[in-house]
Design an enzyme around this catalytic site. Structure first.
Site, mmCIF file in Angstrom:
data_model
loop_
_atom_site.group_PDB
_atom_site.id
_atom_site.type_symbol
_atom_site.label_atom_id
_atom_site.label_comp_id
_atom_site.label_asym_id
_atom_site.label_seq_id
_atom_site.Cartn_x
_atom_site.Cartn_y
_atom_site.Cartn_z
ATOM 1 N N SER A 22 0.796 -1.234 0.000
ATOM 2 C CA SER A 22 0.000 0.000 0.000
ATOM 3 C C SER A 22 0.834 1.292 0.000
ATOM 4 O O SER A 22 0.462 2.251 -0.682
ATOM 5 C CB SER A 22 -0.980 0.008 1.167
ATOM 6 N N LYS A 71 -10.573 -5.643 10.207
ATOM 7 C CA LYS A 71 -11.592 -5.017 9.344
ATOM 8 C C LYS A 71 -12.997 -4.983 9.964
ATOM 9 O O LYS A 71 -13.791 -4.114 9.623
ATOM 10 C CB LYS A 71 -11.641 -5.722 7.978
ATOM 11 N N ASN A 92 -12.338 -1.196 5.390
ATOM 12 C CA ASN A 92 -10.893 -1.188 5.115
ATOM 13 C C ASN A 92 -10.348 0.223 4.923
ATOM 14 O O ASN A 92 -9.154 0.384 4.688
ATOM 15 C CB ASN A 92 -10.555 -2.041 3.890
ATOM 16 N N ASP A 107 -12.681 -2.470 -0.899
ATOM 17 C CA ASP A 107 -12.285 -3.753 -1.506
ATOM 18 C C ASP A 107 -13.265 -4.145 -2.609
ATOM 19 O O ASP A 107 -12.873 -4.559 -3.690
ATOM 20 C CB ASP A 107 -12.275 -4.869 -0.448
ATOM 21 N N GLY A 131 -14.730 -19.911 -1.571
ATOM 22 C CA GLY A 131 -14.384 -19.331 -0.277
ATOM 23 C C GLY A 131 -15.563 -18.628 0.357
ATOM 24 O O GLY A 131 -16.514 -18.214 -0.328
ATOM 25 N N GLY A 133 -14.718 -16.630 3.438
ATOM 26 C CA GLY A 133 -14.068 -15.819 4.481
ATOM 27 C C GLY A 133 -14.336 -14.342 4.232
ATOM 28 O O GLY A 133 -15.249 -13.976 3.483
ATOM 29 N N ALA A 135 -12.696 -12.010 2.550
ATOM 30 C CA ALA A 135 -12.560 -11.538 1.168
ATOM 31 C C ALA A 135 -13.753 -12.003 0.327
ATOM 32 O O ALA A 135 -14.319 -11.232 -0.452
ATOM 33 C CB ALA A 135 -11.255 -12.059 0.580
ATOM 34 N N TYR A 229 -2.302 -12.299 -5.395
ATOM 35 C CA TYR A 229 -1.381 -11.745 -6.399
ATOM 36 C C TYR A 229 0.072 -12.155 -6.125
ATOM 37 O O TYR A 229 0.973 -11.798 -6.873
ATOM 38 C CB TYR A 229 -1.507 -10.221 -6.507
HETATM 39 P P1 ATR Z 1 -9.717 -13.931 4.061
HETATM 40 O O1 ATR Z 1 -9.864 -12.736 4.937
HETATM 41 O O2 ATR Z 1 -8.477 -13.911 3.181
HETATM 42 O O3 ATR Z 1 -10.938 -14.237 3.291
HETATM 43 P P2 ATR Z 1 -10.376 -16.012 5.944
HETATM 44 O O4 ATR Z 1 -11.530 -15.196 6.394
HETATM 45 O O5 ATR Z 1 -9.519 -16.694 6.950
HETATM 46 O O6 ATR Z 1 -9.377 -15.159 5.046
HETATM 47 O O7 ATR Z 1 -10.942 -17.109 4.899
HETATM 48 C C1 ATR Z 1 -10.138 -18.072 4.328
HETATM 49 C C2 ATR Z 1 -10.944 -18.851 3.293
HETATM 50 O O8 ATR Z 1 -10.085 -19.826 2.677
HETATM 51 C C3 ATR Z 1 -12.121 -19.625 3.872
HETATM 52 O O9 ATR Z 1 -13.131 -19.719 2.916
HETATM 53 C C4 ATR Z 1 -11.478 -21.013 4.134
HETATM 54 O O10 ATR Z 1 -12.405 -22.078 4.173
HETATM 55 P P3 ATR Z 1 -13.122 -22.496 5.581
HETATM 56 O O11 ATR Z 1 -14.186 -21.461 5.822
HETATM 57 O O12 ATR Z 1 -13.695 -23.831 5.334
HETATM 58 O O13 ATR Z 1 -12.039 -22.486 6.628
HETATM 59 C C5 ATR Z 1 -10.619 -21.135 2.909
HETATM 60 N N1 ATR Z 1 -9.538 -22.097 3.093
HETATM 61 C C6 ATR Z 1 -8.389 -21.911 3.805
HETATM 62 N N2 ATR Z 1 -7.603 -23.001 3.733
HETATM 63 C C7 ATR Z 1 -8.274 -23.922 2.971
HETATM 64 C C8 ATR Z 1 -7.982 -25.238 2.507
HETATM 65 N N3 ATR Z 1 -6.830 -25.855 2.811
HETATM 66 N N4 ATR Z 1 -8.895 -25.855 1.721
HETATM 67 C C9 ATR Z 1 -10.051 -25.244 1.392
HETATM 68 N N5 ATR Z 1 -10.377 -23.990 1.785
HETATM 69 C C10 ATR Z 1 -9.502 -23.334 2.566
#
Ligand code: ATR
Length: 288
Positions: A22, A71, A92, A107, A131, A133, A135, A229
């Protein structure tokens, strides 16, 4: 630049912040625009985020970015929260206002500007979102609010997929999100998708991993967008490309979330030419 008594300060709070790109975005913008402004990362320890926000206000900081893991936590310390950020449940960017900071989420609009600049459309698209999480939540809101036809939200933990999908459907008043367990990817309909990779799998240093390995899955993808990235050619991107799809990494999303924050702090619009100049600086920093 010369730092003097008029220099305005912006910064980033998070933990860790040591590898952030950043400062290159904001300090380059300040230089290109001849603004007397500096951007500094601040490492904030767990439990200190609210005092950091108060301190930043007391020190007359113009604005802050907020990164992992603060966040959501930071929202408590703000006097106002933009509607979009409130919906997403994550802030953010903090903008100094009358008696405190107002929170925004750049974001999601950042990803939208990044995708638009690559000619990627969301409206009317069949989307796979990998995903659930932090993001992925912002991406889910983006897809629903920009009228994707349907979004299959695949996550390792199905409970989290259901939670995010339900919340996005409810808050946007649409019925577009379909939660699925990641392991059920073979149940996806036989058609081609825009796929957005929003898990942390494949992130440096675990560059040999992709969240799904099966080639049959990648045959369903016409465009793959990885929010990661680093590395610049993730395993997910390679698997998409191997099956003939187009693939993009997330550096432009990072660029535009920063540009939108800079625009909010300084109440101006950054031109596309200037955005390209900053992008060149970022690519160089990443060795691309
Ligand atoms: P971010 O802020 O980058 O989104 P996060 O909130 O910790 O980080 O979310 C990580 C994401 O990656 C989640 O969707 C997680 O899946 P779970 O909700 O089941 O934990 C996913 N993730 C992380 N490691 C993984 C793995 N080895 N296989 C599949 N999904 C994974």
């Amino acid at each position: 630049m010369t730092i003097d008594g008029y220099t305005r300060t912006c910064g980033l709070i998070g933990n860790p912040v040591e590898h952030t790109l950043s400062p290159f975005i904001h300090n380059t913008l300040a230089k290109l625009l001849s603004h007397n402004l500096v951007y500094v990362p601040f490492h904030v320890e767990e439990g200190q985020v609210l005092s950091a926000v108060q301190g930043a206000y007391a020190l007359n900081l113009l604005g802050l970015n907020v990164t992992v893991p603060y966040k959501s936590q930071v929202m408590e310390g703000l006097i106002e929260i933009d509607e979009l950020a409130e919906k997403i449940g994550a802030v953010n960017t903090l903008v100094r206002v009358e008696s405190g900071f107002k929170g925004y989420n750049t974001d999601m609009p950042g990803l939208y500007r990044a995708m638009s600049s690559e000619g990627i459309q969301i409206e009317g698209q069949e989307v796979i979102l990998l995903g659930a999480g932090g993001a992925a939540r912002a991406v889910a809101f983006l897809c629903a609010s920009k009228n994707a036809a349907r979004v299959y939200l695949l996550n390792r933990s199905i409970e989290k997929a259901r939670e995010v999908a339900g919340e996005v459907n409810e808050k946007t008043g649409k019925d577009v999100m379909y939660p699925m367990a990641l392991s059920d990817y073979h149940c996806l309909p036989n058609q081609r998708f825009l796929a957005i990779q929003a898990t942390s799998v494949g992130l440096y240093p675990d560059t040999e991993q992709a969240v799904i390995e099966d080639e049959a899955f990648y045959r369903k993808i016409h465009t793959g967008y990885d929010l990661i990235y680093k590395p610049s050619n993730t395993r997910f991107m390679q698997l998409v490309q191997k099956q003939g799809g187009k693939a993009y990494h997330g550096l432009k999303m990072l660029l535009y979330q920063g540009i939108i924050a800079y625009e909010l702090w300084n109440e101006l619009a950054v031109s596309e030419e200037m955005a390209s100049e900053v992008y060149e600086v970022l690519k160089k920093k990443m060795g691309m």
